[in-house]
Enzyme design. Sequence first.
Site, PDB file in Angstrom:
ATOM      1  N   ALA A 135       1.905  -1.201  -2.879  1.00 40.20           N
ATOM      2  CA  ALA A 135       2.740  -2.394  -2.690  1.00 40.20           C
ATOM      3  C   ALA A 135       1.891  -3.639  -2.467  1.00 40.20           C
ATOM      4  O   ALA A 135       2.279  -4.739  -2.850  1.00 40.20           O
ATOM      5  CB  ALA A 135       3.685  -2.180  -1.515  1.00 40.20           C
ATOM      6  N   THR A 136       0.739  -3.471  -1.843  1.00 44.75           N
ATOM      7  CA  THR A 136      -0.114  -4.635  -1.582  1.00 44.75           C
ATOM      8  C   THR A 136      -0.489  -5.311  -2.894  1.00 44.75           C
ATOM      9  O   THR A 136      -0.342  -6.534  -3.052  1.00 44.75           O
ATOM     10  CB  THR A 136      -1.371  -4.195  -0.805  1.00 44.75           C
ATOM     11  OG1 THR A 136      -0.943  -3.681   0.457  1.00 44.75           O
ATOM     12  CG2 THR A 136      -2.335  -5.343  -0.591  1.00 44.75           C
ATOM     13  N   GLN A 162      10.055  -0.778   1.902  1.00 46.36           N
ATOM     14  CA  GLN A 162      10.715   0.065   2.912  1.00 46.36           C
ATOM     15  C   GLN A 162      12.161   0.392   2.517  1.00 46.36           C
ATOM     16  O   GLN A 162      12.901   0.976   3.304  1.00 46.36           O
ATOM     17  CB  GLN A 162      10.695  -0.626   4.287  1.00 46.36           C
ATOM     18  CG  GLN A 162       9.307  -0.868   4.850  1.00 46.36           C
ATOM     19  CD  GLN A 162       8.590   0.414   5.311  1.00 46.36           C
ATOM     20  OE1 GLN A 162       9.162   1.514   5.333  1.00 46.36           O
ATOM     21  NE2 GLN A 162       7.322   0.276   5.674  1.00 46.36           N
ATOM     22  N   HIS A 172       3.783   5.949  -1.123  1.00 44.17           N
ATOM     23  CA  HIS A 172       3.500   6.761   0.067  1.00 44.17           C
ATOM     24  C   HIS A 172       4.500   6.602   1.216  1.00 44.17           C
ATOM     25  O   HIS A 172       4.345   7.237   2.255  1.00 44.17           O
ATOM     26  CB  HIS A 172       2.064   6.518   0.553  1.00 44.17           C
ATOM     27  CG  HIS A 172       1.822   5.170   1.148  1.00 44.17           C
ATOM     28  ND1 HIS A 172       1.658   4.982   2.487  1.00 44.17           N
ATOM     29  CD2 HIS A 172       1.686   3.951   0.586  1.00 44.17           C
ATOM     30  CE1 HIS A 172       1.424   3.704   2.720  1.00 44.17           C
ATOM     31  NE2 HIS A 172       1.436   3.048   1.581  1.00 44.17           N
ATOM     32  N   THR A 178      -8.079   2.103 -16.203  1.00 42.97           N
ATOM     33  CA  THR A 178      -7.549   3.387 -16.655  1.00 42.97           C
ATOM     34  C   THR A 178      -6.513   3.877 -15.659  1.00 42.97           C
ATOM     35  O   THR A 178      -6.743   3.885 -14.456  1.00 42.97           O
ATOM     36  CB  THR A 178      -8.704   4.400 -16.808  1.00 42.97           C
ATOM     37  OG1 THR A 178      -9.670   3.804 -17.672  1.00 42.97           O
ATOM     38  CG2 THR A 178      -8.218   5.710 -17.394  1.00 42.97           C
ATOM     39  N   CYS A 195      -0.153  -8.744  17.750  1.00 37.45           N
ATOM     40  CA  CYS A 195      -1.551  -8.560  18.134  1.00 37.45           C
ATOM     41  C   CYS A 195      -1.810  -9.268  19.454  1.00 37.45           C
ATOM     42  O   CYS A 195      -1.565 -10.448  19.613  1.00 37.45           O
ATOM     43  CB  CYS A 195      -2.463  -9.140  17.072  1.00 37.45           C
ATOM     44  SG  CYS A 195      -4.170  -9.061  17.545  1.00 37.45           S
TER      45      CYS A 195
END
Length: 393
Positions: A77-78, A186, A208, A244, A331
């Site tokens: 997704a990034t 998501q 994933h 590839t 954070c």
Amino acid sequence: MTDKLPSCNAYLDNAATTPTLPCAIDAMNDAMRNAWGNPSSAHAIGREAKAVLESARARLASCLGVDADEIYFMSGATEANNLAVRGACMARKKESRRIVTSSLEHASVTRSVRGMRREGWSVEHIEDIAGEFDMSQFRRALAKPTTLITVMRVQNELGWTMPTADIVAARNELSPHTLVHCDATQAFGKIPLSPRELGVDLLTITGHKIGGPRGIGALYVKRGTNMFTNAFGGGQEQGLRSGTEAVFLAAGFAAAAQEACENLETNLDNARELKARLLSGLRDAAPEAIVNSREDGSPYIVSVSLPGISNQALVDFLGTRGIYVSKASACTNNHASVPKGTWRKKHPLSLQAAGIPLELGKSTIRVSFAPSTTPAQVDMLLEGIRDFKWQTS
Ligand code: PMP
């Protein structure tokens, strides 16, 4: 590498990543053994690899209800988000050079957008306090000529859903030439998702989060949408993403996607029950808990703040019992607060941008489910929270 994984009784961090499904492992093993050729090779070995790759593409397209040539494989997704933002904007450099996005996007979108801003593009972030996407701010934003709208489908820390259909309706009414990108990382395989019904031009998915392998995702690009590439080379993926192709990852991704999409409603019911069980159990285990997730959000992601509790200490404690959740906190090294309208500098301060105070952010955990999650695992978590509170009180 250790020969054994740590003990795992309840893996409840499925929004971070999921255990690989057996069907995906089988599909990957099969492709690695039998379709290891280069899909671009003009011989039988290459053709076999190409057939596996194209079958994977077709199955993903059918999960989304789109055509196979609208699906472009990416490394995740990034990369898909980076390409969606940059590839769409660079192909429209002569336009308004303006992007409208939400304040709660994943870093792969916010940082791509910030990159465009550094190149002189203007950017407006739409507020989404308490899960209320500010539609009037959004409609005002569209009064100015805009090249790209990028707003996610399901917020990854809070499970809130964004009003994608309303966003597209406003675009159609006020700014029909503006492209709409939706990061559906998501959402894919978890809640009903149809790019055509939503009316978006670009949509990101990844392998994933649904039991597929890491390292593969895809970007849906509505046919006829002009895009620039970020990866120059041999011209694979219709020239949009050279390199590839990772045939075996594509096969694993498609197998997992098919399983997720075929069982979507059953899995969704399961997730709803797990969420309800967690929330009602919390009323007893931690009556002071503040539930940040919403009733109308994705039931796969539950964000809860437990005032007075350090989320890191709780995560560590639960880990000793083989129970895994995420901190999903702002954070702690960052700014003490993010005033309304200010954009985050270095870290994805989603919780603060969502209106959750920093102090509460440090007491917030994210619990996220997979189709394999059981009620007993939710009960284990509740017991863990109860015991942690008792030990630390
Ligand atoms: N967007 C969202 C909403 C996500 O939750 C994630 C994963 N945390 C990503 C993008 C990035 O996904 P990937 O790991 O496939 O690059």
